[in-house]
Write a protein that holds these residues in place. Structure first.
Motif, PDB file in Angstrom:
ATOM      1  N   PHE A 124      27.056  23.090  36.272  1.00 22.99           N
ATOM      2  CA  PHE A 124      27.991  21.991  36.490  1.00 22.99           C
ATOM      3  C   PHE A 124      27.449  20.684  35.922  1.00 22.99           C
ATOM      4  CE2 PHE A 124      31.853  22.139  39.086  1.00 22.99           C
ATOM      5  CZ  PHE A 124      31.969  23.504  39.215  1.00 22.99           C
ATOM      6  N   MET A 152      33.926  30.514  35.549  1.00 25.82           N
ATOM      7  CA  MET A 152      33.441  29.130  35.447  1.00 25.82           C
ATOM      8  C   MET A 152      32.513  28.973  34.246  1.00 25.82           C
ATOM      9  SD  MET A 152      34.582  26.923  37.296  1.00 25.82           S
ATOM     10  CE  MET A 152      33.577  25.518  36.841  1.00 25.82           C
ATOM     11  N   SER A 199      34.178  11.501  37.793  1.00 26.06           N
ATOM     12  CA  SER A 199      33.683  12.218  36.616  1.00 26.06           C
ATOM     13  C   SER A 199      34.778  12.992  35.904  1.00 26.06           C
ATOM     14  CB  SER A 199      32.521  13.135  37.009  1.00 26.06           C
ATOM     15  OG  SER A 199      32.716  13.698  38.270  1.00 26.06           O
ATOM     16  N   GLU A 238      32.601  26.772  45.195  1.00 22.45           N
ATOM     17  CA  GLU A 238      31.461  27.657  44.973  1.00 22.45           C
ATOM     18  C   GLU A 238      30.182  26.837  44.776  1.00 22.45           C
ATOM     19  OE1 GLU A 238      31.413  30.783  45.266  1.00 22.45           O
ATOM     20  OE2 GLU A 238      29.546  31.386  44.310  1.00 22.45           O
ATOM     21  N   LEU A 239      30.298  25.748  44.047  1.00 24.90           N
ATOM     22  CA  LEU A 239      29.131  24.889  43.805  1.00 24.90           C
ATOM     23  C   LEU A 239      28.596  24.341  45.120  1.00 24.90           C
ATOM     24  CD1 LEU A 239      27.288  23.136  41.903  1.00 24.90           C
ATOM     25  CD2 LEU A 239      29.047  21.404  42.070  1.00 24.90           C
ATOM     26  N   PHE A 249      43.328  37.089  42.744  1.00 27.17           N
ATOM     27  CA  PHE A 249      43.201  37.661  44.080  1.00 27.17           C
ATOM     28  C   PHE A 249      43.659  39.115  44.110  1.00 27.17           C
ATOM     29  CE2 PHE A 249      42.640  33.278  44.949  1.00 27.17           C
ATOM     30  CZ  PHE A 249      41.814  33.244  46.042  1.00 27.17           C
ATOM     31  N   LEU A 290      24.103  27.397  39.420  1.00 26.02           N
ATOM     32  CA  LEU A 290      25.476  26.937  39.240  1.00 26.02           C
ATOM     33  C   LEU A 290      25.515  25.411  39.189  1.00 26.02           C
ATOM     34  CD1 LEU A 290      28.309  28.162  38.905  1.00 26.02           C
ATOM     35  CD2 LEU A 290      28.731  27.574  41.272  1.00 26.02           C
ATOM     36  N   TRP A 321      21.429  26.628  49.552  1.00 23.94           N
ATOM     37  CA  TRP A 321      20.091  26.300  49.076  1.00 23.94           C
ATOM     38  C   TRP A 321      19.411  25.333  50.037  1.00 23.94           C
ATOM     39  CZ3 TRP A 321      17.790  21.670  47.582  1.00 23.94           C
ATOM     40  CH2 TRP A 321      16.543  21.799  46.957  1.00 23.94           C
ATOM     41  N   GLN A 366      26.935  26.987  47.244  1.00 25.46           N
ATOM     42  CA  GLN A 366      25.576  27.327  46.805  1.00 25.46           C
ATOM     43  C   GLN A 366      24.581  26.221  47.128  1.00 25.46           C
ATOM     44  OE1 GLN A 366      25.147  28.826  42.850  1.00 25.46           O
ATOM     45  NE2 GLN A 366      26.661  30.452  43.139  1.00 25.46           N
ATOM     46  N   LEU A 367      25.029  24.955  46.983  1.00 25.49           N
ATOM     47  CA  LEU A 367      24.126  23.844  47.283  1.00 25.49           C
ATOM     48  C   LEU A 367      23.784  23.829  48.764  1.00 25.49           C
ATOM     49  CD1 LEU A 367      25.446  20.899  45.080  1.00 25.49           C
ATOM     50  CD2 LEU A 367      23.361  22.225  44.799  1.00 25.49           C
ATOM     51  N   PRO A 413      37.040  30.832  49.744  1.00 21.96           N
ATOM     52  CA  PRO A 413      38.006  30.368  48.739  1.00 21.96           C
ATOM     53  C   PRO A 413      39.455  30.745  49.064  1.00 21.96           C
ATOM     54  CG  PRO A 413      36.660  32.162  47.871  1.00 21.96           C
ATOM     55  CD  PRO A 413      36.052  31.738  49.160  1.00 21.96           C
ATOM     56  N   MET A 414      39.631  31.734  49.938  1.00 25.51           N
ATOM     57  CA  MET A 414      40.977  32.152  50.311  1.00 25.51           C
ATOM     58  C   MET A 414      41.790  30.974  50.839  1.00 25.51           C
ATOM     59  SD  MET A 414      42.810  34.794  50.297  1.00 25.51           S
ATOM     60  CE  MET A 414      41.892  36.319  50.413  1.00 25.51           C
ATOM     61  N   ASN A 445      16.085  26.282  52.210  1.00 19.74           N
ATOM     62  CA  ASN A 445      14.824  25.641  51.835  1.00 19.74           C
ATOM     63  C   ASN A 445      14.425  24.471  52.715  1.00 19.74           C
ATOM     64  OD1 ASN A 445      13.889  27.012  49.249  1.00 19.74           O
ATOM     65  ND2 ASN A 445      16.054  26.616  48.866  1.00 19.74           N
ATOM     66  N   PHE A 488      38.118  24.176  40.497  1.00 18.51           N
ATOM     67  CA  PHE A 488      38.069  25.629  40.627  1.00 18.51           C
ATOM     68  C   PHE A 488      36.659  26.075  41.026  1.00 18.51           C
ATOM     69  CE2 PHE A 488      37.720  29.833  38.302  1.00 18.51           C
ATOM     70  CZ  PHE A 488      38.475  30.549  39.212  1.00 18.51           C
ATOM     71  N   GLY A 489      35.648  25.454  40.430  1.00 16.37           N
ATOM     72  CA  GLY A 489      34.274  25.854  40.733  1.00 16.37           C
ATOM     73  C   GLY A 489      33.630  25.046  41.842  1.00 16.37           C
ATOM     74  N   LEU A 490      34.319  23.973  42.282  1.00 20.88           N
ATOM     75  CA  LEU A 490      33.673  23.027  43.205  1.00 20.88           C
ATOM     76  C   LEU A 490      33.271  23.681  44.524  1.00 20.88           C
ATOM     77  CD1 LEU A 490      32.872  20.050  43.566  1.00 20.88           C
ATOM     78  CD2 LEU A 490      35.044  19.718  44.723  1.00 20.88           C
ATOM     79  N   LEU A 497      31.254  13.805  29.853  1.00 20.91           N
ATOM     80  CA  LEU A 497      31.154  12.356  29.828  1.00 20.91           C
ATOM     81  C   LEU A 497      30.749  11.849  28.448  1.00 20.91           C
ATOM     82  CD1 LEU A 497      29.564  11.722  33.326  1.00 20.91           C
ATOM     83  CD2 LEU A 497      31.947  11.610  32.624  1.00 20.91           C
ATOM     84  N   PHE A 538      37.162  21.954  37.093  1.00 22.39           N
ATOM     85  CA  PHE A 538      36.088  21.447  37.942  1.00 22.39           C
ATOM     86  C   PHE A 538      36.340  21.801  39.402  1.00 22.39           C
ATOM     87  CE2 PHE A 538      33.230  18.447  39.892  1.00 22.39           C
ATOM     88  CZ  PHE A 538      32.157  18.450  39.018  1.00 22.39           C
TER      89      PHE A 538
END
Lengths: 291, 562
Positions: A271, A226, B102, B120-121, A109, A267, B128, B124-125, B231-232, B132, B116-118, A279, B114
């Protein structure tokens, strides 16, 4: 033709990921620092190249020569000032992992905040050598090819240095077992600091190269962290060849999803790949099973 | 409910009433601040509920918070409000289960990466999907809920999260999570289903975060993925929980109190430098207060743990006609190395069997396969007639196989009594509450640690840590006990005590497999010895016979001396 196009673009992107992951595998595999602010340093180097090119009209490749030693020194200082207290206080590897995650999460940050103050939140790009070139029927801009070539050269140089120099041998020994390395009269602390700094230099190089053909913003660091993490885990922690192959693989997979599916899903694809590897082979594609 | 607690209860009720009455007198800025206090209290407490005891750092708070907000944006107008919150909680639980299933089987680092990126993932989903499928990036929220109502709903959630945390801490689940945080391998061998425990708490914690997001959503009239998944927020929650101390229920609250004000001041006066200052504050906390404010307090006033003495009858064991354990053509390889090769043997009820052999002959690997730490590549392990080859360690532990470790593994920062409670409360017939505490004390007395129940395990000497490991193994009420070099490193007096202790175990009906290099112990304890060399069985019989066997001598001393 589309397949060839995807393969070529994917390999170029993958080359960047491989270089990025190479640096992270040095920081995590040798220095045992899980650096969550890693991607911020990539973006910072990209901004540096942008500033060189737009502000000073200096070729990014010249910027590269300046930024790599600079990043090395900076990361060496970060290791000694910020991380050494954590290394001293950690009773075991797990504790260091947790502490380094937290400290570098804070650092993330700070670095991101500085970039936001200096450059603002919008996307940046500059046009450098974007001259199309025809290779076996596929059009590729020269800047991408150049970036790929330089990335491969730097990666190869780092790999050979680690394999064939005394310092490189020390670093690899520490990666395998810090306790035993100590017994072979290797200064583990110094080797770790060196590896951390070298990792920082590699990611700075990757940042300059990426800036030559991608748009970037101050908030993008997390994405790169990531991807680097995922490549490192896919390749097996501490395994440099694994990082290279996994990086190229990720680049191709991502380009495939972007071209055939939707760029917004890259992304998610990353993932998904990460999960499948976890897995099926938690030790990585090339990692050996742990006893 | 004793009279001593009454003043505290009255005080608590008064504070609660004052807090609840706050919106009636406050408005504008102060009410907004009150809301911030409440929602950060829920988030930080819910975060610490999972990440505190397990030490699995979750960086995904905002992922769940944002999911809650989006649930309101999507179904807020079609469903009644109460149902909206239930839907939000369910969505949060489902996402948590997917993430947890998982990654929680694996070591902590993968989980951190995992999460950490969740955020953001998911951002984005959602983007999207909105572009769309829905057709526009943002959504308007038309749910009319007053700020006072938001405040009171959050207050109820605060009470729920504290009540939930209090119940979990007092339950077997709470103990299980702390054992996992200390040493996950020990947890599994103490009969704890570690994946289930982690998954349950992660889902509970996620549900609280998601509902918080849903309750807060009407405060925005317009949301898009960048607003909802900032994310803050994850960062702020981690800072608060760590400043206060994630290890205790009210710890995070101690972090929320100063930091909400600090964040408010920083964002008002230094909006551009907010993230830099936040990062610096956080780094300071990581260096200066690794255990949080609570840790600082506990260091100066260590808690005392009292347990009443009592006795526990050793359960009578029914005679078993079949072999207790039969190992059949077991094989284990590590890469090219064959550690155990085509090994077969049987153990009858009540026997003490020595498993001996030179270093590297595969003895510990055999114990690891019996106890479930390793799965064999081929062959079978049958215990009481059941095939347990490759079963999870916690299942095998509950069936009645207990073990100690070659390198002592105690739960260092938990009390000696709690080390034993871990097994007592997760065995096939679990004990909990006062019964469990009495049983723990009885077991400690049996191994000679009766007066050390309240000490922390890492304060014990080496021999006492070994005794503690034995007590923890016995707490499972095992039929079969696997001792991996339990007598190694003891001085002659201690060795004598140790041998007597093991013999007394046999007298109470226990079957023991002993991996040991101390030959005196083998000779005096074991009715039978199995000798291994390079992964194979080379002898099986009474100690005197096998120890003079030519092949055994040459395995130990080399060909020339045989």
């Amino acid at each position: 033709m589309l397949a060839l196009d995807i393969l070529l673009s994917g390999l170029i992107l993958g080359g960047m990921y491989a270089l990025t992951a190479l640096g992270l595998t040095l920081q995590y595999g040798v220095a045992r620092i899980m650096n969550l602010s890693y991607g911020e340093f990539l973006v910072a180097a990209a901004f540096f190249a942008y500033w060189c090119f737009v502000g000073l009209a200096v070729n990014p490749l010249v910027g590269l020569i300046v930024v790599v030693p600079l990043a090395f020194v900076l990361n060496w200082a970060i290791y000694h000032i910020l991380l050494t207290p954590l290394v001293r206080r950690a009773k075991n590897r797990d504790m260091l992992e947790v502490d380094s995650i937290l400290a570098t999460f804070g650092l993330l940050f700070v670095v991101q905040g500085v970039m936001l103050v200096v450059f603002g939140g919008q996307y940046h790009t500059y046009s450098f050598l974007s001259i199309p070139l025809q290779i076996v029927g596929v059009t590729v801009p020269i800047n991408r090819l150049l970036a790929f070539g330089v990335a491969i050269a730097i990666g190869l140089a780092a790999y050979l240095a680690l394999k064939h120099t005394r310092a490189g041998t020390a670093i690899r020994a520490v990666a395998v077992s810090p306790e035993s390395a100590q017994l072979s009269a290797i200064d583990v602390r110094a080797a770790a600091a060196f590896a951390f700094a070298l990792g920082g230099a590699l990611v700075a190089a990757a940042g300059v190269l990426v800036s030559m053909f991608l748009t970037f913003s101050a908030a993008m660091g997390v994405n790169f962290t990531m991807k680097a993490l995922i490549v490192v885990i896919m390749g097996g922690v501490g395994n440099m060849m694994g990082a290279l192959v996994a990086g190229l693989l990720l680049g191709v997979a991502e380009t495939m999803v972007a071209r055939l599916g939707d760029p917004g899903l890259t992304l998610a694809a990353t993932f998904a790949l990460f999960l499948i590897v976890l897995l099926v082979r938690p030790t990585g594609l090339f990692g050996r099973s742990v006893r | 409910m004793s009279l001593r607690n009454l003043p505290w209860l009255v005080l608590g009720a008064v504070v609660l009433m004052l807090v609840a009455a706050f919106p009636l007198v406050a408005s504008g800025y102060h009410l907004a601040l009150g809301i911030s206090y409440l929602y950060f209290t829920v988030l930080a407490t819910a975060w610490a509920l999972f990440s505190g005891p397990t030490r699995y750092i979750s960086l995904a708070t905002v992922a769940f918070f944002g999911i809650g907000a989006y649930t309101v944006a999507v179904v807020g107008e079609v469903l009644p409000w109460g149902l909206v919150l239930v839907v939000a909680a369910l969505v949060g639980v489902v996402v948590a289960l997917i993430v947890g299933l998982s990654t929680l089987r694996l070591s902590g680092i993968y989980f951190v990466i995992f999460t950490f990126g969740l955020a953001e993932l998911i951002r984005q989903l959602v983007t999207w999907y909105e572009v769309n499928v829905h057709g526009s990036v943002g959504r308007y929220i038309f749910v009319e809920i007053s700020r006072n109502a938001i405040y009171w709903q959050l207050l109820v959630l605060v009470l729920l999260v504290f009540a939930g945390g209090w119940l979990i801490n007092r339950s077997r689940l709470g103990l299980a999570l702390r054992v996992i945080g200390e040493d996950e391998t020990v947890a599994r061998h103490a009969g704890i289903d570690t994946t289930l425990a982690k998954l349950t708490l992660f889902a509970v914690s996620a549900a609280f975060m998601t509902v918080t997001g849903a309750i807060m959503a009407p405060r925005w009239t317009y949301i898009d993925p960048t607003i909802a998944f900032n994310p803050m927020l994850s960062f702020q929650v981690v800072i608060m929980a760590l400043l206060g101390g994630a290890g205790s229920l009210f710890g995070p609250l101690l972090g929320v109190v100063p930091l909400v004000i600090l964040f408010d001041v920083l964002s008002a006066y230094f909006p551009n430098y907010f993230s830099i200052l936040l990062g610096l504050v956080f780094i300071l906390i990581v260096y200066g207060l690794p255990q949080g404010v609570v840790g600082l307090v506990q260091k100066h006033w260590p808690r005392a743990l009292k347990l009443q003495a009592g006795t526990v009858p050793v359960a009578a064991r029914a005679a078993q006609p079949r072999s207790l354990l039969s190992v059949d053509r077991l094989r284990k390889t590590f890469g090219g190395l064959v550690a155990v090769d085509d090994l077969s043997f049987r153990v009858e009820p009540g026997e003490i069997v020595g498993l001996i052999g030179p270093n590297g002959s595969g003895k510990t690997t055999v114990l690891n396969m019996i106890s479930g730490a390793l799965a064999p590549n081929a062959g079978h392990v049958r215990f009481k007639g059941r095939d347990i080859s490759g079963a999870s360690p916690f299942k095998i532990a509950r069936l009645g196989v207990a073990r100690t470790f070659q390198l002592v593994r105690v739960l260092p920062t938990m009390s000696v009594a709690e080390n034993v409670l871990a097994s007592l409360s997760h065995r096939a017939h679990p004990l909990w509450g006062a019964d469990a505490e009495r049983a723990a004390q009885a077991l400690l007395e049996r191994v000679g640690l009766g007066d050390k129940a309240a000490m922390f395990a890492d304060q014990l000497t080496y021999i006492d840590q070994k005794r503690l490991e034995l007590a923890r193994a016995l707490a499972l009420e095992p039929d079969l006990l696997l001792l991996d070099e339990w007598l190694a490193g003891l001085n002659p007096t201690e060795l004598g005590e140790g041998i007597a202790l093991i013999r007394s175990l046999q007298d109470s009906g226990l079957t023991v497999i002993l991996v040991e290099h101390v030959m005196d112990a083998i000779r005096s304890l074991c009715g039978r010895c199995i000798v291994m060399n390079a992964g194979r069985k080379i002898a099986d019989g009474p100690p005197d016979v096998v120890l003079s066997d030519r092949e055994v001598v040459s395995a130990y001393l080399g060909e020339a001396d045989a």
